[in-house]
Enzyme design. Structure first.
Site, mmCIF file in Angstrom:
data_model
loop_
_atom_site.group_PDB
_atom_site.id
_atom_site.type_symbol
_atom_site.label_atom_id
_atom_site.label_comp_id
_atom_site.label_asym_id
_atom_site.label_seq_id
_atom_site.Cartn_x
_atom_site.Cartn_y
_atom_site.Cartn_z
ATOM 1 N N HIS A 279 0.809 -1.227 0.000
ATOM 2 C CA HIS A 279 0.000 0.000 0.000
ATOM 3 C C HIS A 279 0.833 1.263 0.000
ATOM 4 O O HIS A 279 0.292 2.360 -0.148
ATOM 5 C CB HIS A 279 -0.912 0.041 1.228
ATOM 6 C CG HIS A 279 -0.174 0.389 2.500
ATOM 7 N ND1 HIS A 279 0.619 -0.514 3.172
ATOM 8 C CD2 HIS A 279 -0.086 1.550 3.192
ATOM 9 C CE1 HIS A 279 1.149 0.066 4.239
ATOM 10 N NE2 HIS A 279 0.749 1.322 4.266
HETATM 11 C C1 UD1 Z 1 -1.088 6.559 5.325
HETATM 12 C C2 UD1 Z 1 0.356 6.912 5.703
HETATM 13 C C3 UD1 Z 1 1.237 5.689 5.544
HETATM 14 C C4 UD1 Z 1 0.698 4.514 6.325
HETATM 15 C C5 UD1 Z 1 -0.760 4.267 5.991
HETATM 16 C C6 UD1 Z 1 -1.310 3.235 6.941
HETATM 17 C C7 UD1 Z 1 1.039 9.250 5.213
HETATM 18 C C8 UD1 Z 1 1.874 10.093 4.341
HETATM 19 N N1 UD1 Z 1 0.884 7.959 4.831
HETATM 20 O O1 UD1 Z 1 -1.084 6.181 3.975
HETATM 21 O O2 UD1 Z 1 2.528 5.976 6.037
HETATM 22 O O3 UD1 Z 1 1.455 3.375 6.019
HETATM 23 O O4 UD1 Z 1 -1.518 5.476 6.163
HETATM 24 O O5 UD1 Z 1 -2.321 2.471 6.385
HETATM 25 O O6 UD1 Z 1 0.542 9.712 6.200
HETATM 26 N N2 UD1 Z 1 -8.702 6.181 1.773
HETATM 27 C C9 UD1 Z 1 -9.914 5.588 1.966
HETATM 28 N N3 UD1 Z 1 -10.392 5.485 3.230
HETATM 29 C C10 UD1 Z 1 -9.706 5.927 4.305
HETATM 30 C C11 UD1 Z 1 -8.460 6.528 4.100
HETATM 31 C C12 UD1 Z 1 -7.973 6.654 2.817
HETATM 32 O O7 UD1 Z 1 -10.593 5.176 1.023
HETATM 33 O O8 UD1 Z 1 -10.189 5.765 5.423
HETATM 34 C C13 UD1 Z 1 -8.156 6.267 0.400
HETATM 35 C C14 UD1 Z 1 -8.335 7.618 -0.253
HETATM 36 O O9 UD1 Z 1 -8.532 7.392 -1.626
HETATM 37 C C15 UD1 Z 1 -6.976 8.267 -0.048
HETATM 38 C C16 UD1 Z 1 -6.025 7.105 -0.086
HETATM 39 O O10 UD1 Z 1 -6.738 6.034 0.480
HETATM 40 O O11 UD1 Z 1 -6.699 9.221 -1.035
HETATM 41 C C17 UD1 Z 1 -4.741 7.349 0.694
HETATM 42 O O12 UD1 Z 1 -4.993 7.743 2.037
HETATM 43 P P1 UD1 Z 1 -3.920 8.626 2.865
HETATM 44 O O13 UD1 Z 1 -4.424 8.852 4.231
HETATM 45 O O14 UD1 Z 1 -3.539 9.823 2.074
HETATM 46 O O15 UD1 Z 1 -2.636 7.752 2.922
HETATM 47 P P2 UD1 Z 1 -2.411 6.195 3.103
HETATM 48 O O16 UD1 Z 1 -2.004 5.622 1.794
HETATM 49 O O17 UD1 Z 1 -3.538 5.575 3.823
HETATM 50 N N1 UDP Z 2 -3.501 -4.415 9.602
HETATM 51 C C1 UDP Z 2 -4.797 -4.837 9.845
HETATM 52 N N2 UDP Z 2 -5.554 -5.267 8.792
HETATM 53 C C2 UDP Z 2 -5.082 -5.318 7.509
HETATM 54 C C3 UDP Z 2 -3.743 -4.888 7.277
HETATM 55 C C4 UDP Z 2 -2.989 -4.434 8.337
HETATM 56 O O1 UDP Z 2 -5.257 -4.832 10.989
HETATM 57 O O2 UDP Z 2 -5.814 -5.727 6.604
HETATM 58 C C5 UDP Z 2 -2.687 -3.914 10.728
HETATM 59 C C6 UDP Z 2 -1.447 -4.727 11.004
HETATM 60 O O3 UDP Z 2 -1.737 -5.731 11.961
HETATM 61 C C7 UDP Z 2 -0.458 -3.691 11.524
HETATM 62 C C8 UDP Z 2 -0.920 -2.407 10.909
HETATM 63 O O4 UDP Z 2 -2.224 -2.633 10.390
HETATM 64 O O5 UDP Z 2 -0.548 -3.563 12.954
HETATM 65 C C9 UDP Z 2 0.011 -1.980 9.799
HETATM 66 O O6 UDP Z 2 -0.513 -0.860 9.192
HETATM 67 P P1 UDP Z 2 -0.261 -0.478 7.670
HETATM 68 O O7 UDP Z 2 0.343 -1.620 6.949
HETATM 69 O O8 UDP Z 2 -1.528 0.083 7.168
HETATM 70 O O9 UDP Z 2 0.738 0.755 7.809
HETATM 71 P P2 UDP Z 2 2.313 0.899 8.088
HETATM 72 O O10 UDP Z 2 2.676 0.066 9.240
HETATM 73 O O11 UDP Z 2 3.001 0.520 6.806
HETATM 74 O O12 UDP Z 2 2.442 2.361 8.333
#
Ligand code: UD1
Ligand code: UDP
Length: 374
Positions: free
Chosen positions: A208
């Site tokens: 992701h």
């Molecule tokens: C963010 C963090 C990343 C982390 C991840 C955890 C930053 C820069 N990135 O990335 O480090 O690993 O969270 O999962 O802060 N969206 C939804 N529903 C939601 C949230 C987002 O549909 O609840 C979709 C939207 O299209 C959005 C895209 O996901 O544009 C990205 O969401 P965003 O919060 O910008 O960053 P993540 O990729 O989730």
């Molecule tokens: N996680 C979860 N469900 C999923 C994928 C991840 O509960 O389908 C949890 C996982 O156990 C871990 C955390 O989300 O604790 C990791 O978050 P993510 O991979 O979104 O972000 P990152 O750690 O890369 O910032």
């Protein structure tokens, strides 16, 4: 410090999970703590489901910032957090990790001259192209309390000139969270049956991160690599799809290979069950690299750098980038890896150490052993 007041800021799935042991520990000690949810994550399966399952009360504030460009999202959080901090007047603000919510919380605290505590300080990938790296470096340099999970993180902080008395080695709160939930996951989760998976006979994948999935050729290479591994080893692969990855697949019209089974983002217990029952994890997530290591499941990380070098040192994880051949080859090698490495992320008392340090203005030399395992 009897009447100390805290504000805890969170906004995404991993922050909710990793701060849950700290939030509970503050509550157990009757320490006032108002939780601000920035609203960076808002979909039920990235947000509310974790509050329920981790038995956290609803946040006191939800800023409903939602998605947007990095600058706009961070700026809106900053403005709204500032208003809440002005009302709440906390002694200390807590943030965890490296998301835009963390950076906004750090900047708001610095501007109001409120003490800042950074949980999971000192992680470094040394790759400034990743938005997370910039966020964590800036947050560490704004922080008054830096809770480093390991001695490696402590060293990185010292090398950047951060003074010793601000650094506390505590272990990572993910160990607390995993220990508090892994048994429940084994007892209660029905995820394997739901997807017709047998323990040890399938692989789990997550991808992701923006610098992987936003680049269509890199994302296609990841899918190719995992698919060719699955074909050669006759493995089932399940991929709980993060919404960012979902929207990128649609935007670039990328086909999903048949051997990769897409499922919804999972709740914490189901995801822990999948991680611990899988033969191998392919990921670009930070938290998943740690959890696979803690749960003794081998991991292949589809990036060229990691801010979790401890997982490489104990041979729980390999870094392979996004070349399909490398992904396939490393997957096959890691399938036959031994699973008996030590957990480098502490002994599950990180939340306690963090709360003790905050309450007592502890000597940073206490708790050194927290980062080096049981
Ligand atoms: C963010 C963090 C990343 C982390 C991840 C955890 C930053 C820069 N990135 O990335 O480090 O690993 O969270 O999962 O802060 N969206 C939804 N529903 C939601 C949230 C987002 O549909 O609840 C979709 C939207 O299209 C959005 C895209 O996901 O544009 C990205 O969401 P965003 O919060 O910008 O960053 P993540 O990729 O989730
Ligand atoms: N996680 C979860 N469900 C999923 C994928 C991840 O509960 O389908 C949890 C996982 O156990 C871990 C955390 O989300 O604790 C990791 O978050 P993510 O991979 O979104 O972000 P990152 O750690 O890369 O910032």
């Amino acid at each position: 410090m009897g009447d100390m007041r805290f504000v805890t800021i969170l906004g995404t799935r991993p922050e909710i999970i990793k701060l849950s042991p700290v939030i509970r520990k503050l509550a157990d000690n009757n320490i006032p703590n108002a939780v601000i949810h920035t609203g960076q994550h808002y979909s039920e399966n990235l947000d509310a489901v974790f509050f329920e399952q981790l038995e956290l009360p609803p946040p006191e504030y939800n800023l409903n910032v939602g998605s947007g460009s990095h600058g706009r999202q961070t700026a809106e959080m900053l403005a709204r957090i500032e208003d809440v901090l002005a009302d709440e007047q906390p002694d200390t603000v807590l943030v965890q990790g490296d998301t835009n919510s963390v950076l906004a919380g750090a900047l708001a605290s610095a501007k109001l001259d409120v003490e800042l505590a950074h949980v999971e300080a000192g992680l470094r990938s040394f790759d400034r192209r990743m938005p997370e790296e910039v966020n964590r470096v800036l947050t560490d340099h704004a922080a008054d309390y830096l809770f480093a999970p390991t001695e490696q993180s402590e060293e990185y902080l010292r090398a950047e000139g951060i003074s010793d008395d601000r650094i506390f080695v505590t272990g990572n709160t993910i160990v607390d969270a995993v220990e508090q939930h892994r048994k429940l996951a084994a007892q209660r989760s029905t995820v394997l049956d739901e997807h017709d998976l047998a323990p040890g006979e399938f692989c789990l994948m997550t991808a992701h991160r923006a610098n992987n999935v936003d680049d269509p050729s890199r994302f296609a290479c990841i899918l190719d690599g995992v698919a060719s591994f699955a074909e050669e080893t006759d493995s089932d692969v399940v991929y709980p799809l993060h919404p960012r990855a979902e929207s990128m697949l649609a935007a670039h019209d990328l086909p999903i290979p048949d051997v990769i089974r897409i499922i919804e983002p999972q709740d914490f217990l189901d995801f822990l069950r999948l991680e611990s029952a899988s033969a191998l994890v392919f990921t670009d997530s930070g938290g998943v690299q740690e959890e696979a290591c803690i749960l003794n499941t081998p991991c292949v990380t589809m990036r060229t750098t990691t801010e979790r070098p401890e997982t490489l040192e104990v041979n729980a994880n390999v870094l392979v980038g996004t070349d399909p051949d490398q992904i396939r080859t490393a997957g096959k090698q890691m399938l036959s890896a031994t699973h008996d490495w030590p957990n480098p992320f502490g002994n599950g008392t990180a939340a306690e150490r963090i709360v003790d340090a905050l309450r007592n203005g502890d000597d940073p030399n206490d708790g050194r052993s927290g980062g080096t395992g049981p």
